[in-house]
Scaffold this active site. Structure first.
Site, PDB file in Angstrom:
ATOM      1  CG  ASP A 163      -1.795   1.331   1.339  1.00 39.38           C
ATOM      2  OD1 ASP A 163      -2.321   1.759   0.296  1.00 39.38           O
ATOM      3  OD2 ASP A 163      -2.395   1.414   2.314  1.00 39.38           O
ATOM      4  CB  SER A 164       0.237   4.742  -0.746  1.00 40.25           C
ATOM      5  OG  SER A 164      -0.944   4.823  -0.086  1.00 40.25           O
ATOM      6  CE1 TYR A 215       3.048   6.134  -2.923  1.00 37.55           C
ATOM      7  CE2 TYR A 215       2.133   4.314  -4.145  1.00 37.55           C
ATOM      8  CZ  TYR A 215       3.218   4.969  -3.397  1.00 37.55           C
ATOM      9  OH  TYR A 215       4.548   4.201  -3.308  1.00 37.55           O
ATOM     10  N   GLY A 216      -3.000   9.285  -3.079  1.00 36.70           N
ATOM     11  CA  GLY A 216      -4.103   9.575  -3.632  1.00 36.70           C
ATOM     12  C   GLY A 216      -4.460  10.921  -4.461  1.00 36.70           C
ATOM     13  CB  CYS A 238      -2.907   0.883  -2.021  1.00 40.54           C
ATOM     14  SG  CYS A 238      -2.958   2.651  -2.788  1.00 40.54           S
ATOM     15  CG  ASN A 239      -9.335   0.727  -3.244  1.00 39.05           C
ATOM     16  OD1 ASN A 239     -10.258   0.071  -4.084  1.00 39.05           O
ATOM     17  ND2 ASN A 239      -9.403   0.837  -2.067  1.00 39.05           N
ATOM     18  CB  THR A 240      -4.579   5.478  -5.024  1.00 44.91           C
ATOM     19  OG1 THR A 240      -5.631   5.921  -4.315  1.00 44.91           O
ATOM     20  CG2 THR A 240      -4.185   6.511  -5.813  1.00 44.91           C
ATOM     21  CD  GLU A 298      -2.608   8.231   6.604  1.00 44.67           C
ATOM     22  OE1 GLU A 298      -1.654   9.370   6.446  1.00 44.67           O
ATOM     23  OE2 GLU A 298      -2.487   7.233   5.980  1.00 44.67           O
ATOM     24  CB  CYS A 337      -9.911   4.630   0.402  1.00 46.18           C
ATOM     25  SG  CYS A 337      -8.430   5.412   1.047  1.00 46.18           S
ATOM     26  CG  HIS A 358      -6.730   5.045   5.190  1.00 49.96           C
ATOM     27  ND1 HIS A 358      -5.641   4.508   4.305  1.00 49.96           N
ATOM     28  CD2 HIS A 358      -5.900   5.953   6.062  1.00 49.96           C
ATOM     29  CE1 HIS A 358      -4.534   5.164   4.648  1.00 49.96           C
ATOM     30  NE2 HIS A 358      -4.600   5.762   5.483  1.00 49.96           N
TER      31      HIS A 358
END
Lengths: 273, 273
Positions: free
Chosen positions: B15-16, B47-48, B78-80, B158, B190, B192
């Protein structure tokens, strides 16, 4: 050693991202003849939650990039970088003056306070570095400093939200503890924060003076260049070059909001070690 | 060509940043024998909001790092990254299966919807990539998809804020437009977002099914390994190695909140091109 710069050489200004453009805005207003190179490390922001070693490494890469372009002065427009990497950068820059937003903000804050109670708001890394209290205590050890990390201010501002009930609620959470300490001066320890000065002021009340280091660092740059006989006295249209490591969606729009003018020469560059 | 992995080799998850730990949590729950290597590119997140080219370059560096450790499967958590770099990663991984959270989430969403109106919430880059609508339309072209970028959700999470009036107000701004479209399914696009599922659910109401792709991607990984006879059948205590490019303040604390367990083997590594 042959000097690689003269008074017509550009000023190098850098930040982890977009916030330093508030410094560029003030330099342009105060020194309209100067050529400016701006560098924003967008691909690797935010620095505010990164470790000291990583920030130092990134700052060195950026300063090397600026020095290659024969800058006559380096302005650290990012409080996080200034808080941990100023000495490293001064060593690297050698005879070229390095002006940092944190020292300028500290001096302005220490000068403004009458009751010797100063508040600082900044990113978590700047606050944890303790750099503002250390710098201010060197100027006047009688001053009491109250610090508050405001982690969500940068994301809000970069999302384009500068007036919103949610921002007010978050700001109240951050600022309420400072109000209990009877501060008469609040330093905006992050170059993004001038964009939400309204919200901050309305919570702090009219008796608290808000210090914007983006203004004071521009003044100090002016004095330094003047003292070194390095002000640009040419009556030519100056050049503004903007370099970024990435250009995300809406970057130019938000950047121009910070800068209060258009960014014509905007280029993506790739930094390596 | 000699195979560099066997059924006892680790699964690589990346993931990022920290969000992919929700995927690791689900893999551990479903496949308790598996060894796992997690990689989070903390030094360069988020990254988003970065450009497609930058994300591809970063993802390639990460996958090369994982492949060097003989992983038997790669999970893009990571979806991005999944939205813009899955093809690049599959080419790089060659015969090693690559499972991505975005395809898994799309399948689960398409399967769950009864009225063919699906909502997607994600970071600006994921939404702008249009990857979820493209993936879902391939499964069922009758489905209507309504997308919403939620730029501030990641910073809130975060910062450790998962329940707050300010978060609710921001969430209402984002989710209200989706409610007007009569969706019966909402994909958390996402990794998160599962941490604020409560807030999202309470705004969307009980008639909207919330799809968590961190769960569905773990199911798909299980089916893939089982089909390839690559499930780890050893009854040994598995090893979990966590690699990050930076370890900011509170990282471990927040990471363990995502993971629901301690991160004993946490190491900082430096990625270069």
């Amino acid at each position: 050693m042959h000097k690689l710069f003269n008074s017509n050489s550009p000023i190098g200004v850098f930040d982890s991202g977009i916030g330093g453009l508030t410094v560029v805005k003030n330099i342009i207003a105060k020194m309209p003849n100067e050529n400016i190179i701006y560098f924003g490390d967008i691909a690797r922001l935010p620095y505010g939650t990164k470790s000291v070693e990583t920030i130092k490494k990134f700052a060195e890469q950026t300063v090397k990039f600026l020095l290659k372009q024969n800058t006559k002065a380096i302005v650290i427009a990012c409080n996080t970088i200034a808080s941990v990497a100023t000495d490293t950068i001064k060593t690297l820059a050698n005879e070229i003056p390095v002006i940092d937003i944190l020292s300028s903000g500290s001096r302005a804050g220490a000068f403004a306070s009458k009751n010797n109670n100063i508040g600082i708001i900044a990113t978590p890394t700047t606050i944890n570095s303790n750099a503002y209290p250390i710098a201010i205590k060197k100027l006047n050890k009688e001053i009491h400093i109250f610090s508050q990390a405001c982690e969500l201010f940068v994301p809000f501002i970069e999302a384009g939200i500068t007036h919103h009930k949610a921002l007010e609620l978050i700001a109240k959470d951050y600022l309420q503890p400072l109000k209990t300490h009877n501060i008469d001066t609040l330093i905006l320890g992050c170059s993004h924060y001038p964009l939400i000065k309204d919200t901050i002021s309305s919570i702090m009340g009219k008796d608290v003076e808000i210090i914007d280091p983006a203004i004071t660092v521009s003044e100090e740059l002016f004095y330094t260049l003047e003292k070194n006989h390095n002000l640009n006295l040419q009556q030519k249209v100056p050049t503004y070059n903007f370099y970024v490591t990435d250009k995300p969606i809406h970057f130019q729009k938000i950047g121009e909001k910070f800068l209060h003018r258009s960014m014509e020469k905007l280029e993506i560059v790739n930094l390596t070690e």
